[in-house]
Design an enzyme around this catalytic site. Structure first.
Site, short mmCIF file in Angstrom:
data_model
loop_
_atom_site.label_atom_id
_atom_site.label_comp_id
_atom_site.label_asym_id
_atom_site.label_seq_id
_atom_site.Cartn_x
_atom_site.Cartn_y
_atom_site.Cartn_z
CG ASP A 250 -1.97 1.09 1.19
OD1 ASP A 250 -2.43 1.40 0.08
OD2 ASP A 250 -2.33 1.63 2.25
CB SER A 271 -6.29 3.13 -0.70
OG SER A 271 -5.95 3.12 0.65
CD GLN A 321 -4.24 1.58 -3.00
OE1 GLN A 321 -3.76 2.70 -3.07
NE2 GLN A 321 -3.86 0.71 -2.08
C1 LIG Z 1 -13.18 7.50 0.97
C2 LIG Z 1 -14.14 7.92 2.03
C3 LIG Z 1 -13.64 9.24 2.62
C4 LIG Z 1 -15.55 8.07 1.52
O1 LIG Z 1 -15.77 9.37 1.09
P1 LIG Z 1 -17.20 10.06 1.28
O2 LIG Z 1 -17.14 11.33 0.53
O3 LIG Z 1 -18.28 9.12 0.95
O4 LIG Z 1 -17.21 10.23 2.85
P2 LIG Z 1 -17.63 11.45 3.73
O5 LIG Z 1 -17.39 11.00 5.12
O6 LIG Z 1 -18.96 11.92 3.32
O7 LIG Z 1 -16.51 12.58 3.37
C5 LIG Z 1 -15.18 12.47 3.75
C6 LIG Z 1 -14.55 13.85 3.55
O8 LIG Z 1 -14.54 14.19 2.15
C7 LIG Z 1 -15.27 15.39 1.95
N1 LIG Z 1 -15.97 15.28 0.68
C8 LIG Z 1 -16.90 14.37 0.33
N2 LIG Z 1 -17.30 14.58 -0.92
C9 LIG Z 1 -16.60 15.64 -1.39
C10 LIG Z 1 -16.55 16.33 -2.62
N3 LIG Z 1 -17.31 15.94 -3.66
N4 LIG Z 1 -15.69 17.35 -2.77
C11 LIG Z 1 -14.90 17.74 -1.75
N5 LIG Z 1 -14.88 17.10 -0.55
C12 LIG Z 1 -15.74 16.09 -0.36
C13 LIG Z 1 -16.23 15.45 3.11
O9 LIG Z 1 -16.63 16.78 3.36
C14 LIG Z 1 -15.35 14.94 4.25
O10 LIG Z 1 -14.43 15.93 4.63
P3 LIG Z 1 -14.05 16.16 6.16
O11 LIG Z 1 -13.41 14.87 6.61
O12 LIG Z 1 -13.08 17.31 6.14
O13 LIG Z 1 -15.34 16.42 6.88
C15 LIG Z 1 -14.29 6.88 3.15
O14 LIG Z 1 -14.76 5.68 2.55
C16 LIG Z 1 -13.02 6.60 3.83
O15 LIG Z 1 -12.45 7.44 4.54
N6 LIG Z 1 -12.51 5.40 3.63
C17 LIG Z 1 -11.24 5.01 4.23
C18 LIG Z 1 -10.10 5.34 3.32
C19 LIG Z 1 -8.80 5.01 3.96
O16 LIG Z 1 -8.61 5.37 5.15
N7 LIG Z 1 -7.92 4.26 3.26
C20 LIG Z 1 -6.68 3.80 3.86
C21 LIG Z 1 -5.72 4.90 4.13
S1 LIG Z 1 -5.12 5.60 2.66
C22 LIG Z 1 -3.65 4.85 2.35
O17 LIG Z 1 -3.19 4.10 3.15
C23 LIG Z 1 -2.96 5.13 1.04
C24 LIG Z 1 -1.50 5.19 1.23
C25 LIG Z 1 -0.88 6.26 0.33
O18 LIG Z 1 -1.46 7.39 0.30
O19 LIG Z 1 0.15 5.99 -0.28
#
Ligand SMILES: CC(C)(COP(=O)(O)OP(=O)(O)OC[C@H]1O[C@@H](n2cnc3c(N)ncnc32)[C@H](O)[C@@H]1OP(=O)(O)O)[C@@H](O)C(=O)NCCC(=O)NCCSC(=O)CCC(=O)O
Length: 336
Positions: A250, A271, A321
């Site tokens: 990841d 992700s 991914q």
């Molecule tokens: C992906 C999401 C966020 C789902 O998104 P949703 O939009 O449905 O969820 P939400 O709770 O309604 O929104 C989350 C945040 O995004 C914002 N948001 C939502 N829709 C938006 C849009 N269209 N435009 C701008 N911002 C938006 C919301 O305001 C909120 O911000 P605020 O929070 O500011 O209120 C969720 O499923 C999630 O968090 N899943 C877990 C993902 C994760 O943790 N993956 C592993 C780590 S990532 C990783 O390890 C990758 C490693 C690497 O990077 O290399």
């Protein structure tokens, strides 16, 4: 003061001809030396060492938490695979896992892993694992295991030809060089790089083309780097090495999507799902080449695919991914 160097010079100076920099010990061991056994990888001593609470119920704790303050996806996947593997017999080998990250992981509390013994077959056995925090799932994962079977059907792609890890610098060494040879860096950039150096990521990385890896210039969405678990793991079991590889897989995979877009800065990346297939035996504490590419991006999402190669050219694992990536244009601020 060190003279300013071009990007290529900063990254291409060979290790052996390079004099030690300030605070560096010229006699220090090469980062390619095998780890002594007493330097056990924190991935096996802590991160993937789950506490058994009840039958098919485990608790995992955190080691390194990214700056986003959401749990690292690789950690949750690796721990989920450990939990699944505990309920299958020793003659079964993990061959694939499919995960959805449904909520951000909270670094302030541990994660519970609840295993459902979905099916036990003659060849294949499937487990479903739910990772839970605050009573709600943060990850759902299916993992499948198989007994060893041989077949005349056997092929694989060919590993790309790249410099060996001994001829490349680690991500930390590259950052140290960058800090030394770029005296005109903004305070913000300097602070950001120092924070990266202070990270305790339990993975060691050697980028093949550092300028691309660090997004210093736009590039096609492909990157290659050598990776291995930091610290000694040893022969262990294949199940354990697969769990470590799930953790490693990841790391930096989703960032591949951003490589063509140096004029944009990501303010939210996460992700959404991750799939992984294991093909052969490997040691996750030995250098493996991670070949990452992104065939598509759109709708605030990007797809990234990765292949983990053993040094001898054997394809160890494949990953896929999809992630959400929200970006904004980079604004160039004054260096003063
Ligand atoms: C992906 C999401 C966020 C789902 O998104 P949703 O939009 O449905 O969820 P939400 O709770 O309604 O929104 C989350 C945040 O995004 C914002 N948001 C939502 N829709 C938006 C849009 N269209 N435009 C701008 N911002 C938006 C919301 O305001 C909120 O911000 P605020 O929070 O500011 O209120 C969720 O499923 C999630 O968090 N899943 C877990 C993902 C994760 O943790 N993956 C592993 C780590 S990532 C990783 O390890 C990758 C490693 C690497 O990077 O290399």
């Amino acid at each position: 003061m060190a003279g300013r160097k071009t990007e290529e010079e900063v990254h291409s100076v060979s290790r052996s001809s390079d004099p030690p920099g300030p605070g560096e010990d010229s006699s220090s061991q090469s980062s390619d030396a095998p780890y002594p056994q007493d330097l056990r990888s924190v991935l096996v001593t802590s991160v993937l060492n789950l506490e058994e609470l009840d039958v098919d119920l485990y608790r995992g704790t955190h080691h390194w938490v990214p700056h986003t303050q959401r749990l690292f996806g690789g950690q949750i996947m690796g721990q989920a695979l450990v939990a699944a593997a505990k309920s299958v017999s020793d003659n079964l080998y993990a061959h694939s896992l499919h995960c959805y990250f449904v909520r951000a992981g909270d670094p302030k509390v541990p994660v519970l892993y609840q295993v459902d013994r979905t099916r036990d077959g003659r060849s294949f056995t499937v487990r479903s694992v739910k990772a839970i925090q605050h009573g709600q799932p943060i990850l759902i994962c299916q993992a499948s295991f198989q007994v060893l079977q041989t077949s005349p059907l056997q092929h694989q792609f060919t590993m790309p030809v790249v410099p060996q890890p001994e001829d490349l610098l680690t991500a930390e060494e590259l950052i140290q060089r960058y800090l030394r040879y770029k005296p005109d860096l903004t305070e913000n950039a300097r602070e950001g790089l120092n924070k990266l150096l202070a990270n305790e990521v339990p993975i060691e990385i050697k980028p093949v083309r550092p300028a691309h890896f660090h997004r210093l210039a736009p590039a096609e969405p492909k990157r290659l780097f050598w990776a291995r678990a930091r610290g000694y793991i040893g022969e262990g079991t294949m199940k354990l090495h697969c769990c470590v590889a799930a953790y490693v897989s990841d790391f930096a995979l989703l960032g591949t999507v951003l490589l063509p877009y140096s004029e944009y800065k990501a303010y939210f990346t996460a992700s959404l799902d991750h799939a992984m297939w294991f093909h052969s035996t490997f040691r996750s504490d030995e250098w493996m080449l991670y070949e990452c590419e992104s065939p598509w991006a759109g709708s605030s999402r990007g797809l990234a695919q990765g292949r983990l190669w053993r040094r001898d050219g054997v394809l160890a694992a494949t990953c896929s991914q999809e992630g959400v990536l929200r970006v904004k244009p980079v604004t160039h601020t004054s260096k003063l």
